[in-house]
Design a protein around this motif. Structure first.
Motif, PDB file in Angstrom:
ATOM      1  N   ILE A  95       0.837  -1.207   0.000  1.00 23.62           N
ATOM      2  CA  ILE A  95       0.000   0.000   0.000  1.00 23.62           C
ATOM      3  C   ILE A  95       0.870   1.254   0.000  1.00 23.62           C
ATOM      4  CG2 ILE A  95      -1.692   1.311   1.336  1.00 23.62           C
ATOM      5  CD1 ILE A  95      -2.754  -1.411   2.356  1.00 23.62           C
ATOM      6  N   MET A  96       1.914   1.252   0.819  1.00 22.59           N
ATOM      7  CA  MET A  96       2.811   2.412   0.877  1.00 22.59           C
ATOM      8  C   MET A  96       3.401   2.733  -0.493  1.00 22.59           C
ATOM      9  SD  MET A  96       6.376   3.026   0.764  1.00 22.59           S
ATOM     10  CE  MET A  96       7.107   1.458   1.250  1.00 22.59           C
ATOM     11  N   TYR A  97       3.881   1.701  -1.198  1.00 20.78           N
ATOM     12  CA  TYR A  97       4.548   1.948  -2.481  1.00 20.78           C
ATOM     13  C   TYR A  97       3.540   2.264  -3.580  1.00 20.78           C
ATOM     14  CZ  TYR A  97       9.118   1.885  -4.699  1.00 20.78           C
ATOM     15  OH  TYR A  97      10.296   2.266  -5.287  1.00 20.78           O
ATOM     16  N   THR A  98       2.330   1.716  -3.462  1.00 21.62           N
ATOM     17  CA  THR A  98       1.272   2.064  -4.410  1.00 21.62           C
ATOM     18  C   THR A  98       0.955   3.553  -4.327  1.00 21.62           C
ATOM     19  OG1 THR A  98       0.281  -0.147  -4.312  1.00 21.62           O
ATOM     20  CG2 THR A  98      -1.124   1.645  -5.082  1.00 21.62           C
ATOM     21  N   ILE A  99       0.843   4.055  -3.094  1.00 20.39           N
ATOM     22  CA  ILE A  99       0.573   5.478  -2.894  1.00 20.39           C
ATOM     23  C   ILE A  99       1.710   6.324  -3.453  1.00 20.39           C
ATOM     24  CG2 ILE A  99       0.333   7.272  -1.121  1.00 20.39           C
ATOM     25  CD1 ILE A  99      -1.091   5.159   0.620  1.00 20.39           C
ATOM     26  N   SER A 100       2.943   5.886  -3.211  1.00 21.99           N
ATOM     27  CA  SER A 100       4.096   6.668  -3.680  1.00 21.99           C
ATOM     28  C   SER A 100       4.189   6.706  -5.201  1.00 21.99           C
ATOM     29  CB  SER A 100       5.394   6.089  -3.101  1.00 21.99           C
ATOM     30  OG  SER A 100       5.783   4.904  -3.779  1.00 21.99           O
ATOM     31  N   PHE A 101       3.617   5.699  -5.867  1.00 22.17           N
ATOM     32  CA  PHE A 101       3.733   5.648  -7.334  1.00 22.17           C
ATOM     33  C   PHE A 101       2.666   6.485  -8.030  1.00 22.17           C
ATOM     34  CE2 PHE A 101       4.510   3.573 -11.461  1.00 22.17           C
ATOM     35  CZ  PHE A 101       5.885   3.507 -11.415  1.00 22.17           C
ATOM     36  N   PHE A 102       1.631   6.887  -7.290  1.00 22.78           N
ATOM     37  CA  PHE A 102       0.556   7.674  -7.899  1.00 22.78           C
ATOM     38  C   PHE A 102       1.082   8.954  -8.531  1.00 22.78           C
ATOM     39  CE2 PHE A 102      -3.050   5.228  -7.009  1.00 22.78           C
ATOM     40  CZ  PHE A 102      -4.200   5.901  -7.366  1.00 22.78           C
ATOM     41  N   ASP A 103       1.903   9.693  -7.773  1.00 24.08           N
ATOM     42  CA  ASP A 103       2.326  10.993  -8.278  1.00 24.08           C
ATOM     43  C   ASP A 103       3.407  10.894  -9.351  1.00 24.08           C
ATOM     44  OD1 ASP A 103       4.955  10.959  -6.778  1.00 24.08           O
ATOM     45  OD2 ASP A 103       3.594  10.932  -5.089  1.00 24.08           O
ATOM     46  N   ARG A 104       3.890   9.696  -9.614  1.00 27.14           N
ATOM     47  CA  ARG A 104       4.811   9.529 -10.741  1.00 27.14           C
ATOM     48  C   ARG A 104       4.030   9.303 -12.035  1.00 27.14           C
ATOM     49  NH1 ARG A 104       9.457   5.454  -8.244  1.00 27.14           N
ATOM     50  NH2 ARG A 104       8.981   5.854  -6.058  1.00 27.14           N
ATOM     51  N   VAL A 105       2.775   8.881 -11.898  1.00 30.83           N
ATOM     52  CA  VAL A 105       1.957   8.543 -13.057  1.00 30.83           C
ATOM     53  C   VAL A 105       0.939   9.628 -13.375  1.00 30.83           C
ATOM     54  CG1 VAL A 105       0.305   6.867 -13.980  1.00 30.83           C
ATOM     55  CG2 VAL A 105       2.259   6.071 -12.634  1.00 30.83           C
ATOM     56  N   ASN A 106       0.349  10.238 -12.328  1.00 32.79           N
ATOM     57  CA  ASN A 106      -0.720  11.200 -12.609  1.00 32.79           C
ATOM     58  C   ASN A 106      -0.229  12.448 -13.327  1.00 32.79           C
ATOM     59  OD1 ASN A 106       0.529  12.634 -10.536  1.00 32.79           O
ATOM     60  ND2 ASN A 106      -1.153  12.376  -9.075  1.00 32.79           N
ATOM     61  N   ILE A 107       1.080  12.712 -13.279  1.00 36.50           N
ATOM     62  CA  ILE A 107       1.610  13.849 -14.026  1.00 36.50           C
ATOM     63  C   ILE A 107       1.417  13.635 -15.523  1.00 36.50           C
ATOM     64  CG2 ILE A 107       3.956  12.914 -14.136  1.00 36.50           C
ATOM     65  CD1 ILE A 107       2.996  16.629 -13.741  1.00 36.50           C
ATOM     66  N   GLY A 108       1.458  12.354 -15.955  1.00 32.45           N
ATOM     67  CA  GLY A 108       1.206  12.061 -17.366  1.00 32.45           C
ATOM     68  C   GLY A 108      -0.230  12.354 -17.758  1.00 32.45           C
ATOM     69  N   MET A 109      -1.183  12.049 -16.861  1.00 32.49           N
ATOM     70  CA  MET A 109      -2.580  12.365 -17.123  1.00 32.49           C
ATOM     71  C   MET A 109      -2.803  13.878 -17.137  1.00 32.49           C
ATOM     72  SD  MET A 109      -4.442   9.726 -17.706  1.00 32.49           S
ATOM     73  CE  MET A 109      -6.043  10.506 -17.490  1.00 32.49           C
ATOM     74  N   ALA A 110      -2.093  14.577 -16.261  1.00 33.05           N
ATOM     75  CA  ALA A 110      -2.252  16.034 -16.179  1.00 33.05           C
ATOM     76  C   ALA A 110      -1.522  16.759 -17.292  1.00 33.05           C
ATOM     77  CB  ALA A 110      -1.747  16.521 -14.823  1.00 33.05           C
ATOM     78  N   LEU A 111      -0.548  16.097 -17.919  1.00 32.20           N
ATOM     79  CA  LEU A 111       0.345  16.776 -18.853  1.00 32.20           C
ATOM     80  C   LEU A 111      -0.369  17.499 -19.993  1.00 32.20           C
ATOM     81  CD1 LEU A 111       3.352  17.325 -19.306  1.00 32.20           C
ATOM     82  CD2 LEU A 111       3.448  15.279 -20.734  1.00 32.20           C
ATOM     83  N   PRO A 112      -1.345  16.875 -20.687  1.00 26.51           N
ATOM     84  CA  PRO A 112      -2.022  17.619 -21.760  1.00 26.51           C
ATOM     85  C   PRO A 112      -2.705  18.889 -21.254  1.00 26.51           C
ATOM     86  CG  PRO A 112      -2.495  15.270 -21.943  1.00 26.51           C
ATOM     87  CD  PRO A 112      -1.827  15.475 -20.619  1.00 26.51           C
ATOM     88  N   HIS A 113      -3.248  18.847 -20.042  1.00 26.34           N
ATOM     89  CA  HIS A 113      -3.936  20.005 -19.475  1.00 26.34           C
ATOM     90  C   HIS A 113      -2.930  21.073 -19.036  1.00 26.34           C
ATOM     91  CE1 HIS A 113      -7.729  17.701 -19.353  1.00 26.34           C
ATOM     92  NE2 HIS A 113      -6.941  16.675 -19.047  1.00 26.34           N
ATOM     93  N   ILE A 114      -1.822  20.643 -18.428  1.00 27.92           N
ATOM     94  CA  ILE A 114      -0.776  21.586 -18.026  1.00 27.92           C
ATOM     95  C   ILE A 114      -0.164  22.253 -19.248  1.00 27.92           C
ATOM     96  CG2 ILE A 114       1.486  21.799 -16.927  1.00 27.92           C
ATOM     97  CD1 ILE A 114       0.702  19.445 -15.127  1.00 27.92           C
TER      98      ILE A 114
END
Length: 447
Positions: free
Chosen positions: A26-45
């Motif tokens: 669970i700890m590492y799953t949480i830590s990996f979220f912000d490495r991936v969600n930047i890709g989802m945000a990238l087109p909007h940013i």
């Protein structure tokens, strides 16, 4: 360890598998979220801040600079303050940085906070490797490290559709805040749930605690020169450098693919925001299947790690290179190849760290994990997104053909280099162990 003793390991300390590993997962799953969600945000940013493809690539690179700065010191930090404490503090700090990402006002602030986020997350990988090596015995370590690394796929998979759903109802800033908050919550759970040491684990019997500690101590006693030989002599081991370079090249594919996949899917022009998020996450669901399969197979087949890591890495590169030349009118074929890339993309990761903990004593293995992890993750996280962005720019700004092809080639070369990373008592052509089930005899690769 004998075959009978090995069979007994599945019954010794069973609660380690239901308390320690879920907490790590669970700890590492949480830590990996912000490495991936930047890709989802990238087109909007990119649209909001009017960034070029190269500037967008820098958002992935900024994280890498911070990540490598603290990952180099992660081994010392974990040995000095304890892996459990380092992981808990990192949870608190990267949760704060993840939420602050949503409050940034311009490109400069965004790059700065991504750098700080990398600083906060840097120590986690080496600290987790040391933590698990202190709780799990060698014959079971491949499975333990495999379950830990399933979180890479879980985090990336969940981040896709969850981020897509949030983006469909809010904006990328709110997404960052919502997905950063769980780190603070789990920080409290982590310190409450995880004991300070095996001896402090009241849910293990005294007999179980003694057996595990004696087994781990016996493993360490097999290493020579542990007290007189300083840790930096790891730099004299050729296999370590081959593993590092091979892992670095493959990491460029992994991080470049992760950051730019949502952008590539949006380029089809036919997928909704939610579908982009869902399909972006599916390769990482396949990643979980791949890690589960390869680590269990590696334990079963003579605890062989080298070829179990090298072969999937080469196949991953071939698949992404093939995807580069699929016409967009057949995008479903390209998506299928992306699924295979996801299946094989992280098979290498747990086996790198398992191998290091098996060929080196703990006082050298922890710095080696930190060194290899820091260098490869820096090269991958900084170089992968930036190279892909630059190659995308060369392709006219909308075509990923050149980027996918080059990243795939990097992974092919990386897999070959990892296959060449043999110990002193190993041969490059000794491949039977990877394909023949036999006794649970450990590979002799000690220095």
């Amino acid at each position: 360890m004998s075959g009978n003793a090995l069979k007994g390991n599945t019954r010794i300390g069973k609660k380690r598998w239901t308390i320690i590993l879920p907490a790590v997962f669970i700890m590492y799953t949480i830590s990996f979220f912000d490495r991936v969600n930047i890709g989802m945000a990238l087109p909007h940013i990119t649209a909001e801040m009017r960034l070029s493809p190269v500037e967008a690539g820098w958002l992935g690179g900024a994280f890498a600079w911070g990540y490598v700065a603290t990952q180099f010191t992660a081994g010392w930090l974990a040995l000095r303050f304890g892996s459990r404490r380092i992981i808990g503090v990192s949870l608190f700090l990267f949760g704060a940085c993840a939420m602050l990402t949503g409050l940034t006002r311009n490109f400069g602030e965004l790059v700065a906070i991504r750098f700080l986020l990398g600083l906060a997350e840097g120590p986690i990988q080496a600290a987790t490797a040391m933590f698990l090596a202190q709780w799990f015995m060698k014959p079971e370590r491949g499975r333990a490290f495999g379950i830990w690394n399933l979180s890479l796929g879980a985090g990336a998979f969940l981040a896709g559709p969850i981020s897509g759903w949030i983006l469909a109802h809010h904006n990328w800033r709110m997404m960052m805040v919502i997905e950063g908050a769980p780190a603070w919550l789990f920080c409290i759970i982590w310190f409450y749930l995880v004991p300070k040491s095996i001896q402090a684990a009241s849910w293990l019997s005294a007999e179980e605690r003694d057996h595990i500690q004696k087994d781990l101590a016996a493993e360490q006693s097999n290493y020579v020169k542990e007290k007189s030989d300083p840790w930096w002599t790891i730099l004299k081991i050729p296999a370590l450098w081959l593993m590092l370079i091979g892992y670095s090249l493959h990491s460029m594919l992994a991080y470049g693919f992760t950051l730019w996949l949502p952008t590539a899917l949006k380029g089809y022009g036919t997928l909704s925001e939610f579908m982009v998020g869902l399909i972006s996450g599916m390769p990482f669901l396949m990643t979980m299947v791949g890690i589960w399969y390869i680590t269990r197979r590696s334990d079963k087949y003579n605890q062989e790690r080298r070829l179990h890591a090298a072969i999937p890495t080469v196949l991953c590169g071939i698949a992404l290179s093939a995807a580069a030349f699929v016409p967009l009118s057949y995008y479903w074929v390209q998506i299928a190849l992306f699924m295979f890339v996801g299946l094989t993309m992280k098979m290498l990761v747990p086996l790198v760290y398992v191998r290091l903990t098996e060929i080196l004593p703990t006082k050298k293995a922890v710095p080696a994990v930190a060194f290899v992890g820091a260098c490869s993750n820096f090269i991958g996280q900084f170089g992968g997104p930036l190279v892909a962005g630059y190659l995308k720019h060369l392709g006219g700004g909308a075509d990923m053909t050149l980027a996918w092809g080059v990243l795939g080639l990097f992974s092919i070369v990386g897999g070959v280099l990892f296959a060449l990373a043999v110990g002193r008592e190993e041969s490059i052509w000794n491949i039977r162990q990877a394909f023949q089930v036999s006794s649970h005899r450990a590979i002799s690769t000690r220095e």
